[in-house]
Write a protein that holds these residues in place. Structure first.
Motif, PDB file in Angstrom:
ATOM      1  N   PRO A  15       0.811  -1.227   0.000  1.00 58.67           N
ATOM      2  CA  PRO A  15       0.000   0.000   0.000  1.00 58.67           C
ATOM      3  C   PRO A  15       0.836   1.265   0.000  1.00 58.67           C
ATOM      4  CG  PRO A  15      -0.268  -1.225   2.057  1.00 58.67           C
ATOM      5  CD  PRO A  15       0.491  -2.096   1.141  1.00 58.67           C
ATOM      6  N   LEU A  16       1.989   1.242   0.669  1.00 55.25           N
ATOM      7  CA  LEU A  16       2.823   2.446   0.690  1.00 55.25           C
ATOM      8  C   LEU A  16       3.384   2.765  -0.690  1.00 55.25           C
ATOM      9  CD1 LEU A  16       4.719   2.103   4.107  1.00 55.25           C
ATOM     10  CD2 LEU A  16       2.940   3.752   3.502  1.00 55.25           C
ATOM     11  N   LEU A  19       0.676   4.139  -2.766  1.00 55.64           N
ATOM     12  CA  LEU A  19       0.488   5.544  -2.391  1.00 55.64           C
ATOM     13  C   LEU A  19       1.518   6.432  -3.075  1.00 55.64           C
ATOM     14  CD1 LEU A  19      -1.003   7.601  -0.593  1.00 55.64           C
ATOM     15  CD2 LEU A  19       0.655   7.105   1.202  1.00 55.64           C
ATOM     16  N   ARG A  29      -5.326  13.202  -5.371  1.00 59.53           N
ATOM     17  CA  ARG A  29      -5.837  11.975  -4.749  1.00 59.53           C
ATOM     18  C   ARG A  29      -4.946  11.556  -3.592  1.00 59.53           C
ATOM     19  NH1 ARG A  29     -10.955  11.031  -6.771  1.00 59.53           N
ATOM     20  NH2 ARG A  29     -10.914  10.859  -9.023  1.00 59.53           N
ATOM     21  N   ASP A  32      -5.596  13.590  -0.652  1.00 56.05           N
ATOM     22  CA  ASP A  32      -6.824  13.105  -0.012  1.00 56.05           C
ATOM     23  C   ASP A  32      -6.541  11.888   0.850  1.00 56.05           C
ATOM     24  OD1 ASP A  32      -8.435  14.975  -1.046  1.00 56.05           O
ATOM     25  OD2 ASP A  32      -9.593  13.643  -2.380  1.00 56.05           O
ATOM     26  N   ALA A  33      -5.807  10.944   0.225  1.00 59.17           N
ATOM     27  CA  ALA A  33      -5.508   9.695   0.919  1.00 59.17           C
ATOM     28  C   ALA A  33      -4.710   9.966   2.181  1.00 59.17           C
ATOM     29  CB  ALA A  33      -4.742   8.746  -0.006  1.00 59.17           C
ATOM     30  N   THR A  36      -6.923  11.233   4.931  1.00 63.95           N
ATOM     31  CA  THR A  36      -7.689  10.155   5.564  1.00 63.95           C
ATOM     32  C   THR A  36      -6.798   9.287   6.441  1.00 63.95           C
ATOM     33  OG1 THR A  36      -8.975  10.080   3.536  1.00 63.95           O
ATOM     34  CG2 THR A  36      -9.335   8.304   5.117  1.00 63.95           C
ATOM     35  N   ILE A  37      -5.606   9.001   5.918  1.00 63.65           N
ATOM     36  CA  ILE A  37      -4.666   8.182   6.685  1.00 63.65           C
ATOM     37  C   ILE A  37      -4.319   8.890   7.991  1.00 63.65           C
ATOM     38  CG2 ILE A  37      -2.289   7.281   6.707  1.00 63.65           C
ATOM     39  CD1 ILE A  37      -2.665   6.885   3.606  1.00 63.65           C
ATOM     40  N   THR A  39      -6.225  10.984   9.670  1.00 65.44           N
ATOM     41  CA  THR A  39      -7.364  10.857  10.587  1.00 65.44           C
ATOM     42  C   THR A  39      -7.381   9.478  11.238  1.00 65.44           C
ATOM     43  OG1 THR A  39      -8.572  12.202   8.997  1.00 65.44           O
ATOM     44  CG2 THR A  39      -9.849  11.219  10.775  1.00 65.44           C
ATOM     45  N   SER A  40      -7.148   8.440  10.418  1.00 66.33           N
ATOM     46  CA  SER A  40      -7.183   7.080  10.944  1.00 66.33           C
ATOM     47  C   SER A  40      -6.046   6.823  11.926  1.00 66.33           C
ATOM     48  CB  SER A  40      -7.084   6.058   9.810  1.00 66.33           C
ATOM     49  OG  SER A  40      -8.130   6.248   8.895  1.00 66.33           O
ATOM     50  N   LEU A  41      -4.863   7.350  11.585  1.00 64.38           N
ATOM     51  CA  LEU A  41      -3.717   7.173  12.491  1.00 64.38           C
ATOM     52  C   LEU A  41      -3.988   7.865  13.819  1.00 64.38           C
ATOM     53  CD1 LEU A  41      -0.512   7.602  10.294  1.00 64.38           C
ATOM     54  CD2 LEU A  41      -1.298   5.547  11.474  1.00 64.38           C
ATOM     55  N   ARG A  42      -4.609   9.054  13.728  1.00 60.14           N
ATOM     56  CA  ARG A  42      -4.928   9.783  14.954  1.00 60.14           C
ATOM     57  C   ARG A  42      -5.900   8.971  15.792  1.00 60.14           C
ATOM     58  NH1 ARG A  42      -8.089  15.268  14.802  1.00 60.14           N
ATOM     59  NH2 ARG A  42      -9.663  13.636  14.853  1.00 60.14           N
ATOM     60  N   GLU A  43      -6.894   8.389  15.114  1.00 55.36           N
ATOM     61  CA  GLU A  43      -7.843   7.556  15.848  1.00 55.36           C
ATOM     62  C   GLU A  43      -7.107   6.405  16.526  1.00 55.36           C
ATOM     63  OE1 GLU A  43     -10.223   4.715  13.916  1.00 55.36           O
ATOM     64  OE2 GLU A  43     -11.933   4.957  15.263  1.00 55.36           O
ATOM     65  N   MET A  44      -6.208   5.777  15.750  1.00 50.80           N
ATOM     66  CA  MET A  44      -5.494   4.627  16.289  1.00 50.80           C
ATOM     67  C   MET A  44      -4.675   5.029  17.517  1.00 50.80           C
ATOM     68  SD  MET A  44      -2.880   2.095  14.314  1.00 50.80           S
ATOM     69  CE  MET A  44      -1.337   2.864  14.712  1.00 50.80           C
TER      70      MET A  44
END
Lengths: 183, 172
Positions: A15-16, A19, A29, A32-33, A36-37, A39-44
């Motif tokens: 995936p990297l 990217l 794009r 954008d990705a 999102t990544i 946001t997800s990392l922050r959540e994690m």
């Protein structure tokens, strides 16, 4: 060990590198990705630490006998209810549930209850339900809940009866090495 | 709020554990860390893959695919879109509300949200490691079927709120 480590991190490379490729072809794009990544990392990083600390405490403090009593094959409807509640009060994305499921299985929880736990974690989490209720309305949220509860039990039943627990050596070892010095 | 509760629980647990037995507490922390670092590569892979997928399946794209008039095909597409995406919980429902605003149908949103939560294509490799291939495949397939069923039940419950939301009408 080195090769194992390479293989472990090798999964990240695909995936990297995709990217990186996207960054070349379509920088927008990729931006954008990356957003999102982020946001997800922050959540994690925000949500996951206490989940894993609790997992460690559960692993060390709850004796196998106790866990079997509450979640094991003989625990009946009470055990299933406990599994349901454990999953529903959880915090964090579904992928954080798998290592916990691995610990539960290793400590003697019945496979059915582990599947109920996973099902509850995925769909009936209390904070998620509140979000859903607020964003999409009561009729929508309650209907989904009413379908989901029997669905979780049915899926767990089918998985237990039809597919079976599949207690291979990979079951627990891969995700949470019981005490292997992997760090 | 729930996160704060979990931090409080973990903190209380750690303090109690430390008072009761320092060595066990160190063991618990070690296990927490090794479990976390053990699946960190998978986490990063999952997060990167889903970020990439979402960059192409933007809300506008999804809303067009699963519009109110998209019928059964829209429900199917919605459940597939939900299966391949992975969105942090606190983003998922605001996103669903945004999609509705952009013209997505309510049944389609039901299928999308259900698949989003229960079906995990990007988390599949981790799930397979935990439960084995057969369980992981079966669980995801069943969950996907249920995401379609949710749309059907939503149609029955919410009723024919308009000709546009006719799932069965889309079939017949």
């Amino acid at each position: 060990m080195m090769a194992g480590r390479l293989r472990r991190f090798g999964g990240m490379l695909l995936p990297l590198s995709v990217l990186a490729l996207v960054a070349f072809i379509a920088p927008d794009r990729a931006a954008d990705a990356v957003g999102t990544i982020g946001t997800s990392l922050r959540e994690m990083i925000l949500v996951i630490p206490p989940v894993f600390v609790l997992l460690g405490l559960l692993d060390v403090w709850v004796p196998r006998d106790t866990l079997i009593r509450y979640l094991g094959p003989g625990s009946g409807a009470t055990g299933t209810l406990i599994a349901f509640l454990l999953g529903s009060v959880a915090a964090g994305p579904l992928y954080a549930a798998f290592p916990i499921a691995a610990v539960l299985m290793r400590k003697g929880s019945s496979f059915f209850n582990v599947m109920v736990f996973i099902g509850a974690w995925s769909t009936t989490k209390v904070p998620m339900f509140l979000f859903e209720y607020a964003a999409l309305g009561g009729a929508f949220a309650l209907t989904r809940l009413a379908v989901n509860i029997p669905a979780i039990l049915l899926i767990a039943l089918v998985l237990t009866r039809g597919v079976g627990p599949n207690p291979g050596p990979r079951t627990s070892g891969d995700v949470t090495p019981p005490g292997a010095p992997s760090g | 709020m729930f996160t704060a509760l979990f931090y409080a629980l973990a903190a209380i647990g750690l303090v109690a554990s430390f008072i009761a037995d320092r060595e066990k507490t160190a063991g618990a922390l070690y296990k927490a860390w090794s479990a976390f670092s053990g699946i960190l590569p998978e986490f990063v892979m999952i997060i990167t893959a889903s970020g990439l997928i979402l960059a192409y399946l933007s809300p506008d794209v999804i809303a067009v695919l699963i519009g109110e008039r998209s019928g059964a095909v829209g429900v199917l597409l919605a459940s597939l879109a939900g299966s391949v995406t992975l969105i942090p919980g606190f983003v998922a429902f605001p996103l669903a509300a945004l999609l509705l605003e952009k013209g997505a149908g309510i049944l389609q949103i039901g299928a999308f949200v259900s698949a989003l939560m229960m079906v995990g294509v990007v988390t599949f490799s981790l799930e397979r490691k935990t439960f084995g291939t057969r369980v992981a495949v079966t669980r995801n397939v069943l969950a996907w079927v249920f995401s379609l069923l949710v749309a059907l039940v939503l149609r029955l419950v919410l009723g024919g709120a308009g000709a546009g939301v006719a799932l069965l009408g889309g079939i017949g």
